[in-house]
Design a protein around this motif. Sequence first.
Motif, PDB file in Angstrom:
ATOM      1  N   LEU A  57       0.767  -1.329   0.012  1.00  0.00           N
ATOM      2  CA  LEU A  57      -0.051  -0.006  -0.024  1.00  0.00           C
ATOM      3  C   LEU A  57       0.917   1.308   0.098  1.00  0.00           C
ATOM      4  N   ASN A  58       1.847   1.137   0.583  1.00  0.00           N
ATOM      5  CA  ASN A  58       2.658   2.371   0.515  1.00  0.00           C
ATOM      6  C   ASN A  58       3.418   2.531  -0.799  1.00  0.00           C
ATOM      7  N   PHE A  59       3.915   1.501  -1.563  1.00  0.00           N
ATOM      8  CA  PHE A  59       4.299   1.574  -2.833  1.00  0.00           C
ATOM      9  C   PHE A  59       3.188   2.111  -3.840  1.00  0.00           C
ATOM     10  N   VAL A  60       1.884   1.727  -3.742  1.00  0.00           N
ATOM     11  CA  VAL A  60       0.890   2.212  -4.175  1.00  0.00           C
ATOM     12  C   VAL A  60       0.712   3.745  -4.075  1.00  0.00           C
ATOM     13  N   SER A  61       0.635   4.123  -2.626  1.00  0.00           N
ATOM     14  CA  SER A  61       0.417   5.512  -2.391  1.00  0.00           C
ATOM     15  C   SER A  61       1.775   6.329  -2.975  1.00  0.00           C
ATOM     16  N   ASN A  62       3.215   5.764  -2.771  1.00  0.00           N
ATOM     17  CA  ASN A  62       3.935   6.717  -3.419  1.00  0.00           C
ATOM     18  C   ASN A  62       3.884   6.803  -5.023  1.00  0.00           C
ATOM     19  N   LEU A  63       3.394   5.723  -5.609  1.00  0.00           N
ATOM     20  CA  LEU A  63       3.137   5.797  -6.978  1.00  0.00           C
ATOM     21  C   LEU A  63       1.951   6.967  -7.519  1.00  0.00           C
ATOM     22  N   TYR A  64       1.065   7.127  -6.549  1.00  0.00           N
ATOM     23  CA  TYR A  64      -0.142   7.798  -6.718  1.00  0.00           C
ATOM     24  C   TYR A  64       0.427   9.346  -6.531  1.00  0.00           C
ATOM     25  N   LYS A  65       1.109   9.414  -5.574  1.00  0.00           N
ATOM     26  CA  LYS A  65       1.720  10.856  -5.409  1.00  0.00           C
ATOM     27  C   LYS A  65       2.763  11.198  -6.463  1.00  0.00           C
ATOM     28  N   ALA A  66       3.508  10.256  -6.865  1.00  0.00           N
ATOM     29  CA  ALA A  66       4.581  10.565  -8.229  1.00  0.00           C
ATOM     30  C   ALA A  66       3.435  11.054  -9.208  1.00  0.00           C
ATOM     31  N   TYR A  67       2.498  10.306  -9.580  1.00  0.00           N
ATOM     32  CA  TYR A  67       1.464  10.631 -10.548  1.00  0.00           C
ATOM     33  C   TYR A  67       0.735  11.828 -10.251  1.00  0.00           C
ATOM     34  N   SER A  68       0.508  12.178  -9.292  1.00  0.00           N
ATOM     35  CA  SER A  68      -0.192  13.445  -9.357  1.00  0.00           C
ATOM     36  C   SER A  68       0.639  14.519  -9.236  1.00  0.00           C
ATOM     37  N   SER A  69       1.638  14.678  -9.081  1.00  0.00           N
ATOM     38  CA  SER A  69       2.804  15.601  -9.172  1.00  0.00           C
ATOM     39  C   SER A  69       3.644  15.585 -10.629  1.00  0.00           C
ATOM     40  N   PHE A  70       3.128  14.606 -11.420  1.00  0.00           N
ATOM     41  CA  PHE A  70       3.809  14.464 -12.645  1.00  0.00           C
ATOM     42  C   PHE A  70       3.757  15.458 -13.595  1.00  0.00           C
ATOM     43  N   GLY A  71       4.881  15.967 -14.231  1.00  0.00           N
ATOM     44  CA  GLY A  71       5.094  17.113 -14.994  1.00  0.00           C
ATOM     45  C   GLY A  71       5.734  17.089 -16.252  1.00  0.00           C
ATOM     46  N   LYS A  72       5.836  17.970 -17.107  1.00  0.00           N
ATOM     47  CA  LYS A  72       6.772  17.709 -18.287  1.00  0.00           C
ATOM     48  C   LYS A  72       8.093  17.610 -17.963  1.00  0.00           C
ATOM     49  N   THR A  73       8.670  18.205 -16.993  1.00  0.00           N
ATOM     50  CA  THR A  73      10.094  18.185 -16.648  1.00  0.00           C
ATOM     51  C   THR A  73      10.438  17.404 -15.497  1.00  0.00           C
ATOM     52  N   THR A  74       9.307  16.347 -15.224  1.00  0.00           N
ATOM     53  CA  THR A  74       9.779  15.391 -14.005  1.00  0.00           C
ATOM     54  C   THR A  74      10.712  14.334 -14.752  1.00  0.00           C
ATOM     55  N   THR A  75      11.797  14.340 -14.021  1.00  0.00           N
ATOM     56  CA  THR A  75      12.864  13.313 -14.717  1.00  0.00           C
ATOM     57  C   THR A  75      12.433  11.701 -14.190  1.00  0.00           C
ATOM     58  N   PHE A  76      13.072  10.793 -14.656  1.00  0.00           N
ATOM     59  CA  PHE A  76      13.120   9.479 -14.164  1.00  0.00           C
ATOM     60  C   PHE A  76      13.698   9.517 -12.878  1.00  0.00           C
ATOM     61  N   GLU A  77      14.702   9.928 -12.641  1.00  0.00           N
ATOM     62  CA  GLU A  77      15.412   9.852 -11.503  1.00  0.00           C
ATOM     63  C   GLU A  77      14.580  10.334 -10.408  1.00  0.00           C
ATOM     64  N   THR A  78      13.888  11.682 -10.487  1.00  0.00           N
ATOM     65  CA  THR A  78      12.950  12.343  -9.621  1.00  0.00           C
ATOM     66  C   THR A  78      11.917  11.314  -9.359  1.00  0.00           C
ATOM     67  N   PHE A  79      11.352  10.488 -10.414  1.00  0.00           N
ATOM     68  CA  PHE A  79      10.150   9.700 -10.208  1.00  0.00           C
ATOM     69  C   PHE A  79      10.461   8.666  -9.490  1.00  0.00           C
ATOM     70  N   LYS A  80      11.574   7.961  -9.693  1.00  0.00           N
ATOM     71  CA  LYS A  80      12.291   6.823  -9.061  1.00  0.00           C
ATOM     72  C   LYS A  80      12.359   7.201  -7.477  1.00  0.00           C
ATOM     73  N   LYS A  81      12.878   8.093  -6.989  1.00  0.00           N
ATOM     74  CA  LYS A  81      13.064   8.593  -5.850  1.00  0.00           C
ATOM     75  C   LYS A  81      11.597   8.668  -5.146  1.00  0.00           C
ATOM     76  N   LYS A  82      10.751   9.480  -5.682  1.00  0.00           N
ATOM     77  CA  LYS A  82       9.409   9.340  -5.290  1.00  0.00           C
ATOM     78  C   LYS A  82       8.698   8.055  -4.725  1.00  0.00           C
ATOM     79  N   THR A  83       9.106   6.797  -5.631  1.00  0.00           N
ATOM     80  CA  THR A  83       8.263   5.716  -5.395  1.00  0.00           C
ATOM     81  C   THR A  83       9.066   5.031  -4.179  1.00  0.00           C
ATOM     82  N   LEU A  84      10.257   5.345  -3.907  1.00  0.00           N
ATOM     83  CA  LEU A  84      10.870   4.516  -2.775  1.00  0.00           C
ATOM     84  C   LEU A  84      10.997   5.433  -1.470  1.00  0.00           C
ATOM     85  N   ARG A  85       9.994   6.491  -1.247  1.00  0.00           N
ATOM     86  CA  ARG A  85      10.059   7.395  -0.196  1.00  0.00           C
ATOM     87  C   ARG A  85       9.405   6.696   1.113  1.00  0.00           C
TER      88      ARG A  85
END
Length: 560
Positions: free
Chosen positions: A351-379
């Motif tokens: 559930l925390n993995f899904v939660s992190n994915l959701y947060k990363a999805y909600s804040s996703f933008g054109k400038t979001t890099t893969f590294e930033t996205f990856k860090k958000k999923t493992l918070r």
Amino acid sequence: MKKKVAIYIRVSTVHQLDKESLPFQRRELTNYAKYVLNINDFEIFEDAGYSGKNTLRPAFQDMMKRVRNYEFTHILVWKIDRISRNIIDFANMFNELKIYNVTFVSKNEAFDTSSAVGEAILKIILIFAELERNLTSERVTDIMISKAESGDWNGGRIPFGYDYDKDNKIFSINEKEANIVRLIYDYYIESKSMTKVADYLREHSIVNRNNNFFSTTYISMILNNLFYIGIYRYNYRKEGDRSRVKPESEWITTENHHPAIISCEVYEKVKEIKSKNRKLMNSEKKIVNKQNTHIFRGLLTCVCGGNMTASLGKARVNGYKPSKYACHNRIFGHKCENPYVSDPYLGNFVLNFVSNLYKAYSSFGKTTTFETFKKKTLRGRTFECVQKISGLENIYNIFKLRERISDKNKFIKDLVRSKNSSASNNQIDIVSKEKEKHKRALDRLQKLYLYSDDGISEHEYVNQKKEIEKSIEELNLKVKDNVDNSIIDDEFIKLASCFILEQNLEEKREIDFVRLATAIDTKVIQIFIENMFQNFCIKNGKIINLTLKNGITITFYYKN
């Protein structure tokens, strides 16, 4: 049709009396065919050492195969029971013989079935043959019971912990195995759990005679066996259904039959613990508890390849009773050392993995890099032990095509969509790259129009811009067709959306699964997870990879 006789001969043992031996039957029956039936064309089929209980005998089967090819007009036997002692088997054979117009002849009973009287006598004799067999079976049972009453061993598997001397017919203690038996009893009294006993033996690499780990079933047999206190018990279980126990009045027990490994006091103490455990389990089964849902049932696979089996764990202080999952191979004594996992660990992680994915999805933008996205999923503390993760690129590419669409339903759809119902990840990558190319072309066109000394005319700029934007729109439609072309259950979307909204996954820093499971119906969580994920693979008590409903697999690598 020319007459031909199939002579069938059978003896059940090599110690058969002379008058029923193979040579004797062969001689008598060949003479009978020649001089009584007046048929010189015959063939002999012999089954030595086969019982008459059924017709699964090679020579008999060969003979019947050739009967079906119309090769014989007669079957000749010494006695009817040479063919079968089972009335049903013989009746089936006799009905088949009538189809192929084959006459059955028994020399010893002096009849053949070519006449109505012979056929009637045959059926009467079959009834008595069946009766004789049943009486023989009863006599054997009586003999076995008589032997048991005298204290004689009637055969079977030698109990673990003992050796048996066949010549002197006595049991002796096998000290190496007996020490394991004593350990099983002692540790069961201490832990009051057969599962814990099995885990302890496995952790200390203690195996049974077959070099396999002890299963809880094997341990239960040892704890239930009176043999270990020196008592021999016979006629305990029903024939044909070993799971059912006969009335105690029919048991045959002999005390002090052999040396005991366990004292009567230890045995009674184990018996008392088992009785209490049984009552506790029965009372728990009567209680309808909303928290007894096995949330991850059917979704867990052990790294050894076995499925993980669900059972109830111990109740917490607050009354919550989580499920625990153990490898099927480990439970049944095969060599798998993967420890069990429970709902609190699995729920927190997933559930925390899904939660992190959701947060990363909600804040996703054109400038979001893969590294930033990856860090958000493992918070969060849940993922502090994770060193790295792979497989996120596929989810990142899907989110990138969305360009921060806030619709929560689309987040769910992206994760539950089957790969087979839409474009493959490679196709999505191709479309994404093509889209980027057009965006760069549009950017260059704009710079050329605004800043170049050799700039283009406004008319030319507008036309080219329209063409590029049209291409980008077509690519957007293509992406939409590829990503959205799947069937999603509306009720699930509503349920999953409500779950996410109610729990405020985008706001909570970390989810406490136990608190969540005690606050809402766990069936809701189960449905949510079943519709989000295909499988979780477990190694050393941790999730090493998970597969989403859309077929994407995420792999986790842990710190040492």
